[in-house]
Design a protein around this motif. Sequence first.
Motif, PDB file in Angstrom:
ATOM      1  N   GLU A 172       0.811  -1.067   0.025  1.00  0.00           N
ATOM      2  CA  GLU A 172       0.173   0.174  -0.201  1.00  0.00           C
ATOM      3  C   GLU A 172       0.814   1.391   0.407  1.00  0.00           C
ATOM      4  O   GLU A 172      -0.015   2.375  -0.281  1.00  0.00           O
ATOM      5  N   GLU A 218      -0.337  -7.560   4.969  1.00  0.00           N
ATOM      6  CA  GLU A 218      -1.875  -7.011   5.300  1.00  0.00           C
ATOM      7  C   GLU A 218      -1.414  -6.120   6.313  1.00  0.00           C
ATOM      8  O   GLU A 218      -0.811  -6.470   7.199  1.00  0.00           O
ATOM      9  N   ILE A 219      -2.027  -5.342   6.219  1.00  0.00           N
ATOM     10  CA  ILE A 219      -1.710  -3.623   7.590  1.00  0.00           C
ATOM     11  C   ILE A 219      -2.890  -3.411   7.467  1.00  0.00           C
ATOM     12  O   ILE A 219      -4.801  -4.102   7.174  1.00  0.00           O
ATOM     13  N   ARG A 220      -2.894  -2.110   8.722  1.00  0.00           N
ATOM     14  CA  ARG A 220      -4.453  -1.360   9.159  1.00  0.00           C
ATOM     15  C   ARG A 220      -3.469  -0.930   9.741  1.00  0.00           C
ATOM     16  O   ARG A 220      -2.450  -0.235   9.815  1.00  0.00           O
ATOM     17  N   GLU A 221      -4.833   0.701   9.762  1.00  0.00           N
ATOM     18  CA  GLU A 221      -4.678   1.885   9.604  1.00  0.00           C
ATOM     19  C   GLU A 221      -5.658   2.141  11.207  1.00  0.00           C
ATOM     20  O   GLU A 221      -6.520   1.679  11.510  1.00  0.00           O
ATOM     21  N   MET A 222      -3.955   2.749  11.842  1.00  0.00           N
ATOM     22  CA  MET A 222      -4.780   3.069  13.428  1.00  0.00           C
ATOM     23  C   MET A 222      -5.765   4.102  13.511  1.00  0.00           C
ATOM     24  O   MET A 222      -6.135   5.292  12.781  1.00  0.00           O
ATOM     25  N   ILE A 228       0.391   3.106  10.239  1.00  0.00           N
ATOM     26  CA  ILE A 228      -0.074   1.203  10.293  1.00  0.00           C
ATOM     27  C   ILE A 228       1.070   0.570  10.707  1.00  0.00           C
ATOM     28  O   ILE A 228       2.628   0.794  11.171  1.00  0.00           O
ATOM     29  N   LYS A 229       0.210   0.012  10.723  1.00  0.00           N
ATOM     30  CA  LYS A 229       0.756  -1.320  11.441  1.00  0.00           C
ATOM     31  C   LYS A 229       0.378  -2.419  11.209  1.00  0.00           C
ATOM     32  O   LYS A 229      -0.491  -2.627  10.011  1.00  0.00           O
ATOM     33  N   THR A 230       0.884  -3.863  11.341  1.00  0.00           N
ATOM     34  CA  THR A 230       1.220  -5.109  10.559  1.00  0.00           C
ATOM     35  C   THR A 230      -0.498  -5.384  11.007  1.00  0.00           C
ATOM     36  O   THR A 230      -0.939  -5.664  12.595  1.00  0.00           O
ATOM     37  N   LYS A 231      -1.292  -6.515  10.227  1.00  0.00           N
ATOM     38  CA  LYS A 231      -2.623  -6.487  10.584  1.00  0.00           C
ATOM     39  C   LYS A 231      -2.266  -7.698  11.783  1.00  0.00           C
ATOM     40  O   LYS A 231      -3.252  -7.734  12.830  1.00  0.00           O
ATOM     41  N   ASP A 232      -0.851  -8.664  11.458  1.00  0.00           N
ATOM     42  CA  ASP A 232      -1.271  -9.767  12.052  1.00  0.00           C
ATOM     43  C   ASP A 232      -0.120  -9.507  13.795  1.00  0.00           C
ATOM     44  O   ASP A 232       0.425 -10.018  14.248  1.00  0.00           O
ATOM     45  N   ARG A 233       0.574  -8.028  13.743  1.00  0.00           N
ATOM     46  CA  ARG A 233       1.075  -7.524  14.760  1.00  0.00           C
ATOM     47  C   ARG A 233       2.604  -7.968  14.530  1.00  0.00           C
ATOM     48  O   ARG A 233       3.560  -8.161  15.489  1.00  0.00           O
TER      49      ARG A 233
END
Length: 277
Positions: A172, A218-222, A228-233
Amino acid sequence: MANISIKTEEDIKGMRIAGRLAAEVLDYIEPFVKPGVTTGELDRLCHEYMVKVQDSIPAPLNYCPPGYTPFPKAICTSVNDVVCHGIPGDKVLKNGDVVNIDITIIKNGYHGDTSRMFFVGEPSILAKRLSEITYECMWLGIAKIKPGAHLGDIGYVIQQHAEKAGYSVVREFCGHGIGKVFHEEPQVLHYGRPGTLDKLAAGMIFTVEPMINAGRREIREMGDGWTIKTKDRSLSAQWEHTVLVTETGFEVLTVSPKMPPPPAFIQQTAATPAAAA
């Protein structure tokens, strides 16, 4: 390719100065990255150094692309599972943490952009290896840069090296053209196929900045709209240089006295010039 700017000699001189200053901020902050320091304190120190010592402007401060709120700090500090755009604050760094510090300064209207991984105390074997592979990915990408090569050649070699090590490439976010504008064309993807996308020409300047995850891509937005963090931590790592396409190959512009040297296998295939005085 029509919208990728070719820099003039004057632009290149300005970009060499900006690149060197950005890298020197990373040299300056290194001794302060240790257990017990907050990311906010690192930001304060860098901000002060840029403004008071370098007479440069921190580009991220109040940077506001469409759809975003203004970025509130002078640098990005991305710790552990933060992929990019971590906002400095109250977080206290502890032994074993890894942090990417991303610096962009503006000097005489030109942007210098670079980032490095720092270990807080003693890193885990996993963190060390991830950082090392990511660093190699960046340099493998840089080594592909020369007139007539394609952007896809850079992405391909990065993706191959990361995935062979069992890691994944964040898709992304990518490298970008840079000059008097912070983010311009081209987009420099860190995955892809050789011989695809825009052809490189002397005078182009862009960043190579792979973000590599130890787990899935995969990532996730805070909730702050930036972090931006990794989805699986899983852990994430990133290194970044700003690079000029020369008549014969490339020149890394973000050079400084304490810049980590290129990996040995790169030094054999491509010489990088010493820091421009």
